[in-house]
Motif scaffolding. Structure first.
Motif, PDB file in Angstrom:
ATOM      1  N   ASP A   1      42.106  52.978  45.239  1.00 52.26           N
ATOM      2  CA  ASP A   1      41.973  51.926  46.245  1.00 52.26           C
ATOM      3  C   ASP A   1      40.550  51.681  46.713  1.00 52.26           C
ATOM      4  O   ASP A   1      40.254  50.619  47.251  1.00 52.26           O
ATOM      5  CB  ASP A   1      42.890  52.202  47.444  1.00 52.26           C
ATOM      6  N   GLU A   2      39.633  52.606  46.502  1.00 51.47           N
ATOM      7  CA  GLU A   2      38.244  52.387  46.895  1.00 51.47           C
ATOM      8  C   GLU A   2      37.539  51.599  45.799  1.00 51.47           C
ATOM      9  O   GLU A   2      37.391  52.084  44.676  1.00 51.47           O
ATOM     10  CB  GLU A   2      37.538  53.713  47.134  1.00 51.47           C
ATOM     11  N   ASP A   3      37.097  50.378  46.147  1.00 53.21           N
ATOM     12  CA  ASP A   3      36.500  49.482  45.153  1.00 53.21           C
ATOM     13  C   ASP A   3      35.346  50.117  44.382  1.00 53.21           C
ATOM     14  O   ASP A   3      35.293  50.018  43.154  1.00 53.21           O
ATOM     15  CB  ASP A   3      36.006  48.191  45.819  1.00 53.21           C
ATOM     16  N   SER A   4      34.415  50.752  45.087  1.00 47.46           N
ATOM     17  CA  SER A   4      33.243  51.309  44.414  1.00 47.46           C
ATOM     18  C   SER A   4      33.637  52.446  43.474  1.00 47.46           C
ATOM     19  O   SER A   4      33.125  52.529  42.352  1.00 47.46           O
ATOM     20  CB  SER A   4      32.203  51.784  45.430  1.00 47.46           C
ATOM     21  N   VAL A   5      34.547  53.295  43.907  1.00 50.08           N
ATOM     22  CA  VAL A   5      34.998  54.407  43.056  1.00 50.08           C
ATOM     23  C   VAL A   5      35.723  53.865  41.829  1.00 50.08           C
ATOM     24  O   VAL A   5      35.475  54.310  40.700  1.00 50.08           O
ATOM     25  CB  VAL A   5      35.899  55.385  43.848  1.00 50.08           C
ATOM     26  N   ARG A   6      36.615  52.888  42.040  1.00 52.05           N
ATOM     27  CA  ARG A   6      37.349  52.289  40.928  1.00 52.05           C
ATOM     28  C   ARG A   6      36.387  51.665  39.918  1.00 52.05           C
ATOM     29  O   ARG A   6      36.534  51.832  38.706  1.00 52.05           O
ATOM     30  CB  ARG A   6      38.353  51.257  41.447  1.00 52.05           C
ATOM     31  N   SER A   7      35.390  50.960  40.420  1.00 49.50           N
ATOM     32  CA  SER A   7      34.416  50.311  39.548  1.00 49.50           C
ATOM     33  C   SER A   7      33.616  51.335  38.741  1.00 49.50           C
ATOM     34  O   SER A   7      33.446  51.188  37.529  1.00 49.50           O
ATOM     35  CB  SER A   7      33.478  49.449  40.399  1.00 49.50           C
ATOM     36  N   PHE A   8      33.131  52.382  39.406  1.00 51.36           N
ATOM     37  CA  PHE A   8      32.375  53.434  38.714  1.00 51.36           C
ATOM     38  C   PHE A   8      33.229  54.126  37.664  1.00 51.36           C
ATOM     39  O   PHE A   8      32.779  54.358  36.541  1.00 51.36           O
ATOM     40  CB  PHE A   8      31.844  54.474  39.705  1.00 51.36           C
ATOM     41  N   LEU A   9      34.458  54.473  38.024  1.00 49.89           N
ATOM     42  CA  LEU A   9      35.347  55.147  37.080  1.00 49.89           C
ATOM     43  C   LEU A   9      35.650  54.254  35.879  1.00 49.89           C
ATOM     44  O   LEU A   9      35.634  54.719  34.735  1.00 49.89           O
ATOM     45  CB  LEU A   9      36.650  55.552  37.768  1.00 49.89           C
ATOM     46  N   THR A  10      35.931  52.992  36.136  1.00 54.21           N
ATOM     47  CA  THR A  10      36.237  52.063  35.049  1.00 54.21           C
ATOM     48  C   THR A  10      35.072  51.993  34.068  1.00 54.21           C
ATOM     49  O   THR A  10      35.260  52.132  32.849  1.00 54.21           O
ATOM     50  CB  THR A  10      36.572  50.663  35.599  1.00 54.21           C
ATOM     51  N   ARG A  11      33.868  51.796  34.584  1.00 50.74           N
ATOM     52  CA  ARG A  11      32.696  51.689  33.707  1.00 50.74           C
ATOM     53  C   ARG A  11      32.446  52.983  32.936  1.00 50.74           C
ATOM     54  O   ARG A  11      32.164  52.946  31.735  1.00 50.74           O
ATOM     55  CB  ARG A  11      31.458  51.299  34.509  1.00 50.74           C
ATOM     56  N   ALA A  12      32.551  54.115  33.625  1.00 51.51           N
ATOM     57  CA  ALA A  12      32.304  55.397  32.957  1.00 51.51           C
ATOM     58  C   ALA A  12      33.309  55.640  31.834  1.00 51.51           C
ATOM     59  O   ALA A  12      32.939  56.083  30.742  1.00 51.51           O
ATOM     60  CB  ALA A  12      32.346  56.533  33.975  1.00 51.51           C
ATOM     61  N   LEU A  13      34.568  55.348  32.097  1.00 51.34           N
ATOM     62  CA  LEU A  13      35.600  55.562  31.074  1.00 51.34           C
ATOM     63  C   LEU A  13      35.473  54.572  29.926  1.00 51.34           C
ATOM     64  O   LEU A  13      35.682  54.927  28.762  1.00 51.34           O
ATOM     65  CB  LEU A  13      36.986  55.494  31.721  1.00 51.34           C
ATOM     66  N   GLN A  14      35.104  53.326  30.224  1.00 45.67           N
ATOM     67  CA  GLN A  14      34.886  52.352  29.154  1.00 45.67           C
ATOM     68  C   GLN A  14      33.697  52.768  28.282  1.00 45.67           C
ATOM     69  O   GLN A  14      33.772  52.668  27.060  1.00 45.67           O
ATOM     70  CB  GLN A  14      34.677  50.957  29.740  1.00 45.67           C
ATOM     71  N   ARG A  15      32.628  53.248  28.905  1.00 42.00           N
ATOM     72  CA  ARG A  15      31.472  53.722  28.140  1.00 42.00           C
ATOM     73  C   ARG A  15      31.838  54.909  27.262  1.00 42.00           C
ATOM     74  O   ARG A  15      31.245  55.108  26.204  1.00 42.00           O
ATOM     75  CB  ARG A  15      30.318  54.103  29.073  1.00 42.00           C
TER      76      ARG A  15
END
Length: 118
Positions: A9-23
């Protein structure tokens, strides 16, 4: 490509996790709450559910229960900032991995890789 359902639910955490996992080479379907994650289960199958525990709507434990019913054998990883909640998650899903916040992105990616490879 391995597919991960991310509920945070935390936008910044979700965004960081998404990018890290996609990378790291994963396909990521990210959701801002538990109810959205339950709806996104229809976009599976998934290799891993990575979910915060405390979220608006359905919490991560409820998401994990429903996901496990719809996709038996799905690997589950919880992330939480609450130690007591982490204990409840471990009791509800003993086979799941539980990481406590704050957690470094590299640690999450490493644990995701381990869990998916297992």
């Amino acid at each position: 490509m391995k597919k991960i359902l991310l509920a945070e639910d935390e936008d910044s955490v979700r965004s960081f996790l998404t990018r890290a996992l996609q990378r790291a080479g994963y396909e990521v379907v990210s959701c801002a709450d538990g109810d959205s994650a339950i709806e996104a289960l229809d976009q599976g199958p998934y290799d891993l559910l990575l979910t915060d525990i405390v979220m608006p709507g359905a919490d991560g434990i409820e998401v994990a229960k429903i996901a496990g019913q719809r996709q038996p054998g799905l690997k589950i990883m919880f992330i939480t900032g609450f130690a007591a909640v982490a204990l409840n998650a471990q009791k509800a899903s003993p086979e799941a991995k539980v990481l406590e916040k704050p957690v470094h992105l590299r640690e999450i990616v490493t644990e995701v890789e381990r869990l998916i490879a297992a």
